[in-house]
Design a protein around this motif. Structure first.
Motif, PDB file in Angstrom:
ATOM      1  N   HIS A   4      24.892 -23.886   1.941  1.00 29.26           N
ATOM      2  CA  HIS A   4      23.755 -23.059   2.350  1.00 29.26           C
ATOM      3  C   HIS A   4      22.568 -23.912   2.798  1.00 29.26           C
ATOM      4  O   HIS A   4      21.826 -23.510   3.699  1.00 29.26           O
TER       5      HIS A   4
ATOM      6  N   THR B  45      20.530 -16.047   0.386  1.00 31.50           N
ATOM      7  CA  THR B  45      21.911 -15.600   0.211  1.00 31.50           C
ATOM      8  C   THR B  45      21.991 -14.531  -0.872  1.00 31.50           C
ATOM      9  O   THR B  45      21.149 -14.454  -1.764  1.00 31.50           O
TER      10      THR B  45
ATOM     11  N   ASP C   1      28.423 -25.003  -3.063  1.00 28.93           N
ATOM     12  CA  ASP C   1      27.833 -23.882  -2.334  1.00 28.93           C
ATOM     13  C   ASP C   1      26.390 -24.170  -1.949  1.00 28.93           C
ATOM     14  O   ASP C   1      25.945 -23.769  -0.877  1.00 28.93           O
TER      15      ASP C   1
ATOM     16  N   LYS D 245      26.658 -15.088   0.357  1.00 24.59           N
ATOM     17  CA  LYS D 245      26.659 -14.769   1.788  1.00 24.59           C
ATOM     18  C   LYS D 245      25.220 -14.766   2.309  1.00 24.59           C
ATOM     19  O   LYS D 245      24.330 -14.185   1.682  1.00 24.59           O
ATOM     20  N   THR D 246      24.996 -15.376   3.469  1.00 17.79           N
ATOM     21  CA  THR D 246      23.665 -15.386   4.070  1.00 17.79           C
ATOM     22  C   THR D 246      23.274 -13.974   4.494  1.00 17.79           C
ATOM     23  O   THR D 246      24.025 -13.302   5.204  1.00 17.79           O
TER      24      THR D 246
END
Length: 166
Positions: free
Chosen positions: A6, A30, A2, A34-35
């Protein structure tokens, strides 16, 4: 895994900044994977270089303008360059507890500060700092930036020399 996903997003933001003539620093924040906010270095060119518009500061400003409320401890900051002392302080004051960066700032990076030696507002030792995620990709951006004679931000500096010597 992850972290790389990102960081790729942060590198994309940094490339866009460089394409616009800015110093190639990108930041992605994030929340639960999630951004939620992004920022790129702004005002690093021109007659007066604004040292307040670092990518992290831009992303934190955008985050603060969102209508959603976030548990700050679950936010993660991804930067293409190690945050400086100003940005590190802003991240700490925001309650964010994890910073991931790609390329070390040999001239102005702040993450090696001994936070336990600072005043109580900044001395939280629960901050996780993860360096060197996609370092070579970020280094490549900075090398390209400094190799372009039209880019004068920190030209001839310790950071420029350190970057170009690698």
């Amino acid at each position: 895994m992850d972290d790389e996903l990102h960081m790729k997003a942060a590198l994309k933001v940094a490339r866009a900044a460089m394409d616009a003539g800015e110093f190639p620093v990108g930041c992605v924040i994030t929340y639960k994977g999630k951004t939620v906010a992004t920022g790129a270095r702004e005002h690093s060119r021109g007659n007066f270089k604004n040292e307040l518009d670092h990518a992290e500061m831009v992303a934190l400003r955008r985050l603060s303008e969102l209508p959603e409320k976030f548990d700050a401890a679950q936010l993660v900051v991804f930067c293409t360059m190690e945050p400086c002392i100003m940005c590190l302080g802003a991240i700490i004051l925001s309650g964010i507890r994890k910073i991931v960066y790609a390329y070390e700032d040999a001239m102005g990076g702040g993450t090696s500060c001994d936070l336990t030696a600072l005043k109580p507002l900044y001395s939280d030792d629960n901050i996780s700092i993860v360096p060197n995620i996609m370092r070579s990709e970020s280094l490549s951006l900075f090398k390209s930036y400094y190799a372009d004679p039209d880019n004068d931000y920190w030209k001839g500096s310790l950071l420029a020399k350190y970057t170009l010597d690698q």
